[in-house]
Write a protein that holds these residues in place. Sequence first.
Motif, PDB file in Angstrom:
ATOM      1  N   ALA A   7      21.701  61.961  30.780  1.00 21.54           N
ATOM      2  CA  ALA A   7      21.850  62.070  29.272  1.00 21.54           C
ATOM      3  C   ALA A   7      20.910  62.853  28.452  1.00 21.54           C
ATOM      4  CB  ALA A   7      21.132  60.485  28.883  1.00 21.54           C
ATOM      5  N   ALA A   8      19.524  63.018  29.157  1.00 17.90           N
ATOM      6  CA  ALA A   8      18.694  64.244  28.496  1.00 17.90           C
ATOM      7  C   ALA A   8      19.050  65.355  28.570  1.00 17.90           C
ATOM      8  CB  ALA A   8      17.284  64.112  29.368  1.00 17.90           C
ATOM      9  N   VAL A   9      19.795  65.902  29.719  1.00 18.34           N
ATOM     10  CA  VAL A   9      20.541  66.867  29.994  1.00 18.34           C
ATOM     11  C   VAL A   9      21.524  67.408  29.098  1.00 18.34           C
ATOM     12  CG1 VAL A   9      21.793  68.709  31.300  1.00 18.34           C
ATOM     13  CG2 VAL A   9      19.738  67.358  32.094  1.00 18.34           C
ATOM     14  N   ALA A  10      22.572  66.399  28.876  1.00 15.55           N
ATOM     15  CA  ALA A  10      23.586  66.356  28.013  1.00 15.55           C
ATOM     16  C   ALA A  10      23.234  66.460  26.431  1.00 15.55           C
ATOM     17  CB  ALA A  10      24.555  65.150  28.255  1.00 15.55           C
ATOM     18  N   ILE A  11      22.258  65.855  25.932  1.00 12.02           N
ATOM     19  CA  ILE A  11      21.771  65.641  24.755  1.00 12.02           C
ATOM     20  C   ILE A  11      20.850  66.980  24.458  1.00 12.02           C
ATOM     21  CG2 ILE A  11      20.134  64.687  22.898  1.00 12.02           C
ATOM     22  CD1 ILE A  11      20.951  61.818  24.513  1.00 12.02           C
ATOM     23  N   ALA A  12      20.241  67.411  25.405  1.00 17.74           N
ATOM     24  CA  ALA A  12      19.667  68.773  25.119  1.00 17.74           C
ATOM     25  C   ALA A  12      20.669  70.095  24.950  1.00 17.74           C
ATOM     26  CB  ALA A  12      18.540  69.058  26.216  1.00 17.74           C
ATOM     27  N   VAL A  13      21.587  69.647  25.677  1.00 16.24           N
ATOM     28  CA  VAL A  13      22.550  70.970  25.675  1.00 16.24           C
ATOM     29  C   VAL A  13      23.264  70.866  24.389  1.00 16.24           C
ATOM     30  CG1 VAL A  13      24.724  71.611  26.573  1.00 16.24           C
ATOM     31  CG2 VAL A  13      22.876  71.062  28.030  1.00 16.24           C
ATOM     32  N   ALA A  14      23.850  69.492  23.919  1.00 16.02           N
ATOM     33  CA  ALA A  14      24.323  69.466  22.589  1.00 16.02           C
ATOM     34  C   ALA A  14      23.677  70.096  21.439  1.00 16.02           C
ATOM     35  CB  ALA A  14      24.915  68.034  22.689  1.00 16.02           C
ATOM     36  N   VAL A  15      22.297  69.647  21.550  1.00 19.26           N
ATOM     37  CA  VAL A  15      21.267  69.761  20.249  1.00 19.26           C
ATOM     38  C   VAL A  15      21.194  71.165  20.424  1.00 19.26           C
ATOM     39  CG1 VAL A  15      19.238  69.512  19.492  1.00 19.26           C
ATOM     40  CG2 VAL A  15      20.277  67.645  20.423  1.00 19.26           C
ATOM     41  N   SER A  16      20.953  71.920  21.576  1.00 21.25           N
ATOM     42  CA  SER A  16      20.642  73.380  21.429  1.00 21.25           C
ATOM     43  C   SER A  16      21.820  73.959  21.062  1.00 21.25           C
ATOM     44  CB  SER A  16      20.236  73.805  22.899  1.00 21.25           C
ATOM     45  OG  SER A  16      19.381  72.800  23.694  1.00 21.25           O
ATOM     46  N   CYS A  17      22.872  73.724  21.355  1.00 20.05           N
ATOM     47  CA  CYS A  17      24.109  74.440  21.057  1.00 20.05           C
ATOM     48  C   CYS A  17      24.369  74.181  19.481  1.00 20.05           C
ATOM     49  CB  CYS A  17      25.372  73.606  21.889  1.00 20.05           C
ATOM     50  SG  CYS A  17      25.683  74.443  23.285  1.00 20.05           S
ATOM     51  N   VAL A  18      24.176  72.915  19.022  1.00 20.50           N
ATOM     52  CA  VAL A  18      24.317  72.923  17.528  1.00 20.50           C
ATOM     53  C   VAL A  18      23.373  73.584  16.906  1.00 20.50           C
ATOM     54  CG1 VAL A  18      24.295  71.217  15.629  1.00 20.50           C
ATOM     55  CG2 VAL A  18      25.304  70.639  17.770  1.00 20.50           C
ATOM     56  N   LEU A  19      22.100  73.543  17.303  1.00 13.99           N
ATOM     57  CA  LEU A  19      20.738  74.083  16.669  1.00 13.99           C
ATOM     58  C   LEU A  19      21.213  75.744  16.742  1.00 13.99           C
ATOM     59  CD1 LEU A  19      18.380  73.274  15.344  1.00 13.99           C
ATOM     60  CD2 LEU A  19      17.220  73.572  17.484  1.00 13.99           C
ATOM     61  N   LEU A  20      21.593  76.253  17.808  1.00 14.39           N
ATOM     62  CA  LEU A  20      21.631  77.691  18.165  1.00 14.39           C
ATOM     63  C   LEU A  20      22.958  78.251  17.109  1.00 14.39           C
ATOM     64  CD1 LEU A  20      20.544  79.798  20.004  1.00 14.39           C
ATOM     65  CD2 LEU A  20      22.429  79.553  21.568  1.00 14.39           C
ATOM     66  N   LEU A  21      23.856  77.406  17.336  1.00 13.10           N
ATOM     67  CA  LEU A  21      24.890  78.040  16.496  1.00 13.10           C
ATOM     68  C   LEU A  21      24.711  77.852  14.889  1.00 13.10           C
ATOM     69  CD1 LEU A  21      28.187  76.405  18.222  1.00 13.10           C
ATOM     70  CD2 LEU A  21      27.751  78.747  17.964  1.00 13.10           C
ATOM     71  N   SER A  22      24.316  76.940  14.469  1.00 17.43           N
ATOM     72  CA  SER A  22      23.413  76.843  13.165  1.00 17.43           C
ATOM     73  C   SER A  22      22.671  77.897  12.765  1.00 17.43           C
ATOM     74  CB  SER A  22      23.126  75.182  12.852  1.00 17.43           C
ATOM     75  OG  SER A  22      23.765  74.337  13.221  1.00 17.43           O
ATOM     76  N   ALA A  23      21.787  78.014  13.658  1.00 17.05           N
ATOM     77  CA  ALA A  23      20.791  79.008  13.153  1.00 17.05           C
ATOM     78  C   ALA A  23      21.238  80.427  13.166  1.00 17.05           C
ATOM     79  CB  ALA A  23      19.729  78.850  14.263  1.00 17.05           C
ATOM     80  N   ALA A  24      22.045  80.692  14.183  1.00 18.19           N
ATOM     81  CA  ALA A  24      22.703  81.960  14.097  1.00 18.19           C
ATOM     82  C   ALA A  24      23.567  82.106  13.071  1.00 18.19           C
ATOM     83  CB  ALA A  24      23.602  82.072  15.393  1.00 18.19           C
ATOM     84  N   GLY A  25      24.535  81.269  12.636  1.00 15.51           N
ATOM     85  CA  GLY A  25      25.295  81.255  11.407  1.00 15.51           C
ATOM     86  C   GLY A  25      24.369  81.628  10.210  1.00 15.51           C
ATOM     87  N   VAL A  26      23.470  80.931  10.027  1.00 21.22           N
ATOM     88  CA  VAL A  26      22.776  80.858   8.816  1.00 21.22           C
ATOM     89  C   VAL A  26      22.015  82.221   8.765  1.00 21.22           C
ATOM     90  CG1 VAL A  26      20.685  80.082   7.608  1.00 21.22           C
ATOM     91  CG2 VAL A  26      22.441  78.457   8.418  1.00 21.22           C
ATOM     92  N   TYR A  27      21.449  82.549   9.850  1.00 25.38           N
ATOM     93  CA  TYR A  27      20.769  84.061  10.233  1.00 25.38           C
ATOM     94  C   TYR A  27      21.887  85.143   9.689  1.00 25.38           C
ATOM     95  CZ  TYR A  27      17.962  87.723  11.833  1.00 25.38           C
ATOM     96  OH  TYR A  27      17.122  89.033  11.986  1.00 25.38           O
ATOM     97  N   ALA A  28      22.934  85.257  10.396  1.00 23.96           N
ATOM     98  CA  ALA A  28      24.058  86.224  10.141  1.00 23.96           C
ATOM     99  C   ALA A  28      24.579  86.328   8.846  1.00 23.96           C
ATOM    100  CB  ALA A  28      25.222  85.951  11.110  1.00 23.96           C
ATOM    101  N   LEU A  29      25.090  85.134   8.189  1.00 23.65           N
ATOM    102  CA  LEU A  29      25.337  85.197   6.884  1.00 23.65           C
ATOM    103  C   LEU A  29      24.221  85.619   5.968  1.00 23.65           C
ATOM    104  CD1 LEU A  29      27.124  81.570   7.131  1.00 23.65           C
ATOM    105  CD2 LEU A  29      28.184  84.076   6.615  1.00 23.65           C
ATOM    106  N   VAL A  30      23.133  85.001   5.861  1.00 25.17           N
ATOM    107  CA  VAL A  30      22.123  85.473   4.891  1.00 25.17           C
ATOM    108  C   VAL A  30      21.538  86.879   5.340  1.00 25.17           C
ATOM    109  CG1 VAL A  30      19.597  85.137   4.035  1.00 25.17           C
ATOM    110  CG2 VAL A  30      21.162  83.291   4.795  1.00 25.17           C
ATOM    111  N   SER A  31      21.456  87.453   6.355  1.00 26.42           N
ATOM    112  CA  SER A  31      21.070  88.767   6.538  1.00 26.42           C
ATOM    113  C   SER A  31      22.133  89.619   6.047  1.00 26.42           C
ATOM    114  CB  SER A  31      20.596  89.186   7.938  1.00 26.42           C
ATOM    115  OG  SER A  31      21.863  89.152   8.806  1.00 26.42           O
TER     116      SER A  31
END
Lengths: 114, 867
Positions: free
Chosen positions: B743-767
Amino acid sequence: MDGPISLRAVELHVLLSVVDRPRHGYAILQEAEERTGGQPGFEIPTLYRALRRLRDAGLIHVVDGPAADAGERREYWEATALGRKTLRAELTRLESLVAIGRARIGHSPSGGRK
Amino acid sequence: MSLVAIASAMARACLLLYPPAFRREWGAALTADICHRASDITGQGLRAFPWLPRLFASLLANAVGAWVEAASGLTRPSISWLDLRLALRMLVKYPGLTLTGGCGIAVAMAIVVGFFSMNHWYFNPRVPLHEGNRLVGLENWDRQTHREQRHSLYDFLIWRSELKSVEDLMAFRSVARNLIDGDRSVEHVMVAEMTPSGFALARVPPLTGRTLIEADTAPGAAPVVVIGYDVWRTRFGSAPDIVGRTVRLGGAVHTVVGVMPEDFAFPVNHRFWLPLPIDHDVRPGTGPEIYVSGRLAEGMSLDSAQAELTVLGKRLEGQLPGTHAQLRPEVLPYTYPFAGMSRASGSELGLMNFAVSLILIVVCANVAILVYARTAARMGEFAVRGALGASRARIVAQMFAESLVLTTVAGAVGLLVVQLLLMEARRLHRAPEFWRDYSLPPSAVLYAAGLIVLAAVITGVIPALQSTGRRLQINLIHFNYGAAPKLGRVWSGLIVVQVALAVAVVPIVIALGWSQMRELVTAPAFVPEQYLAAGLAGPQERMARTRAELVRRLGAEPTFANHSFVSELPGQPREGRISIQQGLSVPVEATVQTAAVDSSFFRTMAVASVAGRSFVSSDEDEHAADVVVVDRAFAERITGTAGILGRHVRFLPASRAYEIVGIVDNIEASPLDRALERPTVYRVLKGGEQAGREIVVRLNTVDQTAAATTLRRIVASVDPWVTVDTIPLSDIYRARRFLFNAAAVAIAVAVSCVLLLSAAGVYALVSFTVAQRTREIAIRLALGARAPQLLGHVFARAMRQIAIGIATGIVLALLLDASADGEALMGYGGPLLSAMVGIVAIIGVLAAMGPARRGFRIDPVAALRGE
């Protein structure tokens, strides 16, 4: 072009109209009407879609219109070299079809009308 | 109104139905020619009818045709090897996008394909027998409880004699038996008691000897057994004279009459087959719980068999309203009954797959935003290519190729992950069903291929369509003047949506994940390695006597320090609702863990008494007062410790009142938070109660295997018909830890993906938004603007979009939390939302910083020259 294409009736009419001299859209329709006794079998919207297809396939292109028409903002179309070649191929195909048809009607058991 | 005016109006109106590109390019000329035509018709005195309706029909028909051509025109240019090479180069050139998008798609693909494969195994497995797809299961479903009613021996006899659409009907039940090898060992095995027709249904001949025959089922027939290949090889050393030798199963000695070939485990995962004794005078709804299977007759389908069975069921319903009024007989694919599935389960499959596939679509939409940001940066390139003759379709095809390469690589990684998980599952599953196939089903690979193309369309074609078209020409103009293309409101909207989703979704994913995980972070207050758990099974009428004798024998065995009979093993609690009287007010209801234990339980588990008393042996007396003991968590969280003793508890929905006589320490503690410790209520097992079929034994030895052998030997010697299935208690906790880690691995992967995609999206758009303005910044500097003021201006605009996004995200998260009664943010809303707002703000500042600094570095003279 990768190989011979068979033309739709409307495309054949367009190529026939613009192969010897440039014509604009409506003139193409008028000429087709003359050729077919007023029954070209297509309307203006169909003509324009055909123009787009032929243009995209590189068979016709826009050229300058005659000096007399300089005031009107009309696009004149003319067959490209590829367009001429395609028309020639299509006419040959039709000729062979006509020949086959004639031969068969001539030799049919009922004789048919000549 | 003139004909020209009518025709013109008609053309203009109909042109609205055409693809915008066609309308823009051809609309004016087409309308003009229609006007010419209308004018000619009027001038020549021709009648407008039938020309007008013909024109109208032509306008409409060509609108459809133009759309079809527009759609097919996009795919007409083929994807060349050069496109793929270029796409690979783009993957390397934009490593951030490749990694972020690739990881997101790979994880989503693994989830979607894994779920699809799992559904495939349950709903559509290949049964590896002759005409396996024609095998069916028949069972009665209770209309009210929506559960199977397996006491169907009476029905089986009727079905077998009357059904025409299902042949070779067989019945079996799976029973536990002690495989006793003299005094040497006792092994717990599962045996199929099956009608001889089961072998006819499987159509597999024996390797040696014979299969079961009808004579074996006759009363008084000699007990016989057919054994599996593995049993023959391991227990009998592949002896050629196996037929006629004996096997002791429980209290009976069976003569081996045949050996089945390797891998034969019909009907589920069996290695021993005994004849099923059939009582032909069985009353409806009684007898053993059995499974019924058969083969669809030639030319019959599942539906036609169901129709026949339904008619038969209606007749039985009329004849036996007492037992059959609530029953609905069903014909199901062979494997359904073993997975507890009904006909209705199958129809939910498509919907479930679609729902899970949405995960991929959401991820792809996020990646599409990133690709869009990159595409925006390449608009100049596209504009030039367009000017040099590349059609829009050509550019879209190239972008599709680029995305296809990315999604194919990510999809392959996703499939690889699923394959690795399958290999692990195969390793862990010790006795799989004979149809269980741990390879990726071809349909799943096909499904994945379809998803890869869909993902490429979402991440490639949609951004390409959005950023080409008329914009291409406009961009060429911008490109010529050295300015970045304008992206407009779509861009601002994307930033707001991206930020809002990041702020709303990430905290919810973290909160839900953490709330699930933290409950698993509990540690037993005892040493699990010192304990052995065991489940007893056997004829009900023998159990009470066996238990009494076992208590005596286990107490005398030096290997065992203590033992206790329980209804639920430690580590495998059962949840239940209770109500407790709180003074004179209305009773309070609560969800707690419940367990029935004998009086030696707390001594066996070394649980200390906190207040009051523990259970004593006299509590087990059937006529003794009903008493319960609660644990510390119960006292602290539900009632308060003061005055708890003497209060009464009821087990819901209805039970007698049990008096609380004591408080004991918790059997499991949470190192994170004592509030996580589950309140537990223990009631005492009364003498002869059937619930206490589990035993927990504290060992005096560290050798759990030897202790398990001793326990099986003792139980078999007390009653050979009673079987005992043992498991070290440490294994139960190890499985829980495994679950926690997974569960820890699955949640960590899910959170990382959501966070990474969101962060990259915000970064790309704003920059990119700020990058559009670098030249403007330079010119303003050249014209005398002060740097700090300008910087503030640039940041203010970027931050305004982020602030709107954050505000929207917070509102969205709170709304979701409120609609889920606080179960979305799980009470962590404050810290999680604050953290996410901080992260998004920092990402926004960093994204704006780089391009802004570039703007300050541009030579103002060069910038002015550009203008």
